[in-house]
Design a protein around this motif. Sequence first.
Motif, PDB file in Angstrom:
ATOM      1  N   TYR A 126       2.132 -22.883  -9.690  1.00 42.29           N
ATOM      2  CA  TYR A 126       1.878 -22.253  -8.548  1.00 42.29           C
ATOM      3  C   TYR A 126       2.897 -22.163  -7.484  1.00 42.29           C
ATOM      4  O   TYR A 126       3.138 -21.306  -6.563  1.00 42.29           O
ATOM      5  CB  TYR A 126       0.630 -22.944  -8.023  1.00 42.29           C
ATOM      6  N   LEU A 127       3.504 -23.397  -7.126  1.00 40.54           N
ATOM      7  CA  LEU A 127       4.373 -23.374  -6.101  1.00 40.54           C
ATOM      8  C   LEU A 127       5.668 -22.583  -6.411  1.00 40.54           C
ATOM      9  O   LEU A 127       6.353 -22.029  -5.523  1.00 40.54           O
ATOM     10  CB  LEU A 127       4.895 -24.763  -5.987  1.00 40.54           C
ATOM     11  N   GLU A 147      -3.720 -17.704  -6.455  1.00 37.79           N
ATOM     12  CA  GLU A 147      -4.636 -18.806  -5.810  1.00 37.79           C
ATOM     13  C   GLU A 147      -5.900 -19.253  -6.866  1.00 37.79           C
ATOM     14  O   GLU A 147      -6.050 -20.352  -7.091  1.00 37.79           O
ATOM     15  CB  GLU A 147      -4.881 -18.533  -4.500  1.00 37.79           C
ATOM     16  N   ARG A 193      -9.663 -24.876  -0.077  1.00 35.23           N
ATOM     17  CA  ARG A 193      -8.991 -23.606   0.836  1.00 35.23           C
ATOM     18  C   ARG A 193      -9.094 -24.128   2.262  1.00 35.23           C
ATOM     19  O   ARG A 193      -8.216 -23.731   2.945  1.00 35.23           O
ATOM     20  CB  ARG A 193     -10.106 -22.709   0.305  1.00 35.23           C
ATOM     21  N   ARG A 215      -5.157 -26.248   1.580  1.00 38.73           N
ATOM     22  CA  ARG A 215      -4.296 -24.905   1.598  1.00 38.73           C
ATOM     23  C   ARG A 215      -3.184 -24.858   2.463  1.00 38.73           C
ATOM     24  O   ARG A 215      -1.865 -24.645   2.339  1.00 38.73           O
ATOM     25  CB  ARG A 215      -5.151 -23.772   1.743  1.00 38.73           C
ATOM     26  N   PRO A 216      -3.266 -25.118   3.645  1.00 41.20           N
ATOM     27  CA  PRO A 216      -2.275 -25.307   4.805  1.00 41.20           C
ATOM     28  C   PRO A 216      -0.991 -26.056   4.251  1.00 41.20           C
ATOM     29  O   PRO A 216       0.107 -25.764   4.477  1.00 41.20           O
ATOM     30  CB  PRO A 216      -2.945 -25.757   5.953  1.00 41.20           C
ATOM     31  N   ILE A 233      -0.556 -27.150   1.174  1.00 44.01           N
ATOM     32  CA  ILE A 233       0.387 -26.335  -0.053  1.00 44.01           C
ATOM     33  C   ILE A 233       1.314 -25.161   0.509  1.00 44.01           C
ATOM     34  O   ILE A 233       2.424 -24.847  -0.115  1.00 44.01           O
ATOM     35  CB  ILE A 233      -0.638 -25.957  -1.303  1.00 44.01           C
ATOM     36  N   SER A 234       0.456 -24.650   1.225  1.00 43.99           N
ATOM     37  CA  SER A 234       1.439 -23.203   1.829  1.00 43.99           C
ATOM     38  C   SER A 234       2.713 -23.463   2.338  1.00 43.99           C
ATOM     39  O   SER A 234       3.660 -22.882   2.376  1.00 43.99           O
ATOM     40  CB  SER A 234       0.581 -22.353   2.724  1.00 43.99           C
ATOM     41  N   ARG A 257       5.184 -24.733  -0.213  1.00 47.17           N
ATOM     42  CA  ARG A 257       5.525 -23.611  -0.991  1.00 47.17           C
ATOM     43  C   ARG A 257       6.434 -22.810  -0.314  1.00 47.17           C
ATOM     44  O   ARG A 257       7.667 -22.350  -0.632  1.00 47.17           O
ATOM     45  CB  ARG A 257       4.214 -22.664  -1.330  1.00 47.17           C
ATOM     46  N   ASP A 258       6.348 -22.564   0.819  1.00 47.19           N
ATOM     47  CA  ASP A 258       7.110 -21.691   1.770  1.00 47.19           C
ATOM     48  C   ASP A 258       8.541 -22.447   2.106  1.00 47.19           C
ATOM     49  O   ASP A 258       9.746 -21.754   2.216  1.00 47.19           O
ATOM     50  CB  ASP A 258       6.417 -21.372   3.104  1.00 47.19           C
TER      51      ASP A 258
END
Length: 320
Positions: free
Chosen positions: A105-106, A112, A126, A130-131, A133-134, A137-138
């Motif tokens: 996923y990353l 998702e 969620r 989620r924040p 992981i986001s 990821r970014d």
Amino acid sequence: MRLLMLFAGLLLTGCQTHSMAPLPAPTANLFHYQLQNPQGSTLLLPDAVRQLAEADVIMVGELHGHQGIHRFQADLLAQLLSQPRPLALAMEQFSRDNQDTLDAYLAGEMGEEAFIKKSHAWPGYRSDYRPLISLARDASIPVIAANAPRHLVRCIGREGADYLRRLPANERKWVAERLTLADDAYKARFMENRHHGQAPSEQQFAAQTTWDDTMAESIQLYLQQHPGHSMMLTVGRFHIAEGLGTAQRLQQRNPRLNIVLIYPVTADEALPKAPLWTLHVAPLPASRLKGEPLPAFKRGEPDCLAGSVSVLFGPPARNS
């Protein structure tokens, strides 16, 4: 090891973190948090992050599902990402057997919905995680699925640590190589907690420390393989209370690590006796009023034959 207990509490206003002004009370609402140092002074998050620059591991305790604490975790991670030292995120909320799914996923290899299903993400993913992981990821930083699989932990809770001897090698690696089963302060603290008036069993403690030892080992192995990196861990606050649990197990594995603990305290709780950092947050709404019955919840019973465990589990407790 230098163990800095950061029993953290930060009360956030609606402004951006870098311009956050201290609030008059840490219980304004569930989205607020307030950080205080051992001397009782309120710190802005950028000031706190500067003091964390030398930390090898930052363990952020949480009350699962608390909006203010989860907001703090995301704010802290965003600030740490701006620091020059390489950073990784470790999470109690994902288990080792789902590391490949998390990595995929990353890397942008699945959506998702598929990620949530295949990783067995916690019910509050969620809104709560989620924040994090986001952000990871970014920023292209690793996320470590640090925990032991829940189905194996439940089997240990029923049959004891000897259950691990029956696991094939491809499953045994999902749990720490060594469990801390001695009569230490953490075990004493765990045994003091009673459920329906009954003290926990030796098997139940073995299950509890399976989580702690596995998370500690996951962190220790990553840092051993990546010298100079730092790590932030999200974990239920019981696992780090009084410097025990996961923090203690990691200290035993690598005494040289500089570990910071950030521990949340609600307004209806007494402050820790020791001079610690505190994360002040508003108390969560009462789960049940006096006289209300416990909700009916049917748990599947695991089949603990090696290699054939299949069971559904309910959500974790808020204060675990």
